[in-house]
Scaffold this motif. Structure first.
Motif, short mmCIF file in Angstrom:
data_model
loop_
_atom_site.label_atom_id
_atom_site.label_comp_id
_atom_site.label_asym_id
_atom_site.label_seq_id
_atom_site.Cartn_x
_atom_site.Cartn_y
_atom_site.Cartn_z
N MET A 133 2.32 -3.51 11.60
CA MET A 133 1.17 -3.26 10.75
C MET A 133 0.11 -2.50 11.54
SD MET A 133 -0.77 -5.91 8.14
CE MET A 133 0.03 -7.28 8.85
N ASN A 134 -0.51 -1.53 10.90
CA ASN A 134 -1.54 -0.72 11.55
C ASN A 134 -2.93 -1.20 11.14
OD1 ASN A 134 0.35 1.00 12.73
ND2 ASN A 134 0.46 2.26 10.90
N THR A 135 -3.78 -1.37 12.13
CA THR A 135 -5.15 -1.77 11.86
C THR A 135 -5.95 -0.57 11.37
OG1 THR A 135 -5.06 -3.46 13.56
CG2 THR A 135 -7.24 -2.72 12.91
N PHE A 136 -6.81 -0.80 10.39
CA PHE A 136 -7.73 0.21 9.89
C PHE A 136 -9.13 -0.36 9.95
CE2 PHE A 136 -3.93 2.16 8.49
CZ PHE A 136 -4.22 3.50 8.30
N TRP A 137 -10.10 0.52 9.85
CA TRP A 137 -11.50 0.13 9.87
C TRP A 137 -12.21 0.75 8.68
CZ3 TRP A 137 -13.59 -3.17 13.46
CH2 TRP A 137 -12.78 -3.47 14.55
N LEU A 138 -13.00 -0.06 7.99
CA LEU A 138 -13.88 0.44 6.95
C LEU A 138 -15.23 0.69 7.60
CD1 LEU A 138 -14.75 1.03 4.03
CD2 LEU A 138 -15.23 -1.43 3.80
N ILE A 139 -15.70 1.91 7.51
CA ILE A 139 -17.03 2.26 8.02
C ILE A 139 -17.90 2.60 6.82
CG2 ILE A 139 -18.36 3.77 9.53
CD1 ILE A 139 -15.71 4.31 11.04
N VAL A 140 -19.02 1.91 6.70
CA VAL A 140 -19.92 2.07 5.56
C VAL A 140 -21.29 2.53 6.05
CG1 VAL A 140 -21.05 0.89 3.63
CG2 VAL A 140 -18.73 0.23 4.30
N PHE A 141 -21.77 3.62 5.47
CA PHE A 141 -23.10 4.14 5.75
C PHE A 141 -23.96 3.92 4.52
CE2 PHE A 141 -20.16 6.63 8.31
CZ PHE A 141 -20.75 6.60 9.56
N ILE A 142 -25.16 3.38 4.70
CA ILE A 142 -26.08 3.14 3.60
C ILE A 142 -27.30 4.04 3.79
CG2 ILE A 142 -27.48 1.41 2.38
CD1 ILE A 142 -24.45 0.87 2.28
N PHE A 143 -27.72 4.67 2.69
CA PHE A 143 -28.86 5.57 2.69
C PHE A 143 -29.83 5.17 1.59
CE2 PHE A 143 -25.14 7.81 4.20
CZ PHE A 143 -25.59 8.48 5.33
N SER A 144 -31.10 5.48 1.79
CA SER A 144 -32.08 5.25 0.73
C SER A 144 -31.83 6.27 -0.38
CB SER A 144 -33.50 5.43 1.28
OG SER A 144 -33.75 6.81 1.56
N VAL A 146 -10.61 4.40 8.30
CA VAL A 146 -10.09 5.18 9.41
C VAL A 146 -9.10 4.34 10.21
CG1 VAL A 146 -12.19 6.56 9.57
CG2 VAL A 146 -11.96 4.53 11.00
N SER A 147 -8.21 5.03 10.88
CA SER A 147 -7.22 4.36 11.73
C SER A 147 -7.91 3.74 12.94
CB SER A 147 -6.15 5.35 12.19
OG SER A 147 -6.74 6.30 13.09
N ASP A 148 -7.22 2.81 13.57
CA ASP A 148 -7.74 2.20 14.79
C ASP A 148 -7.92 3.26 15.88
OD1 ASP A 148 -8.44 -0.39 16.14
OD2 ASP A 148 -6.82 0.23 17.48
N ASP A 149 -6.99 4.22 15.96
CA ASP A 149 -7.11 5.29 16.95
C ASP A 149 -8.38 6.11 16.73
OD1 ASP A 149 -4.82 4.60 18.33
OD2 ASP A 149 -3.54 6.05 17.28
N HIS A 150 -8.71 6.42 15.48
CA HIS A 150 -9.94 7.16 15.18
C HIS A 150 -11.15 6.32 15.56
CE1 HIS A 150 -12.38 10.06 12.78
NE2 HIS A 150 -13.17 8.99 12.67
#
Length: 71
Positions: A1-12, A54-58
């Protein structure tokens, strides 16, 4: 299984950066589902959101996923 990451940016509503959060996911499918959960938190608010799975490598800087900007 490959780990992924959710990256969330919040803006006004004016586009000013407010915060960045990262969440580890066990798979790309789980990451996409988590992105939907995060999006629901911002419905009817005065914020804007950008999210990337994004992938764990990224995430760890070992490589760059295609079509994903570096933060």
């Amino acid at each position: 299984m490959n780990t992924f990451w959710l990256i969330v940016f919040i803006f006004s509503s004016e586009g000013e950066f407010l915060e960045k959060s990262s969440y580890e996911a066990a798979s790309k499918e789980q990451c996409v589902a988590m992105a939907g959960d995060e999006a629901r938190k911002h419905v009817n608010t005065q914020t804007q959101m950008q999210s990337y799975c994004v992938s764990d490598d990224h995430y760890m800087g070992r490589s760059v996923d295609k079509d994903v900007p570096l933060d």
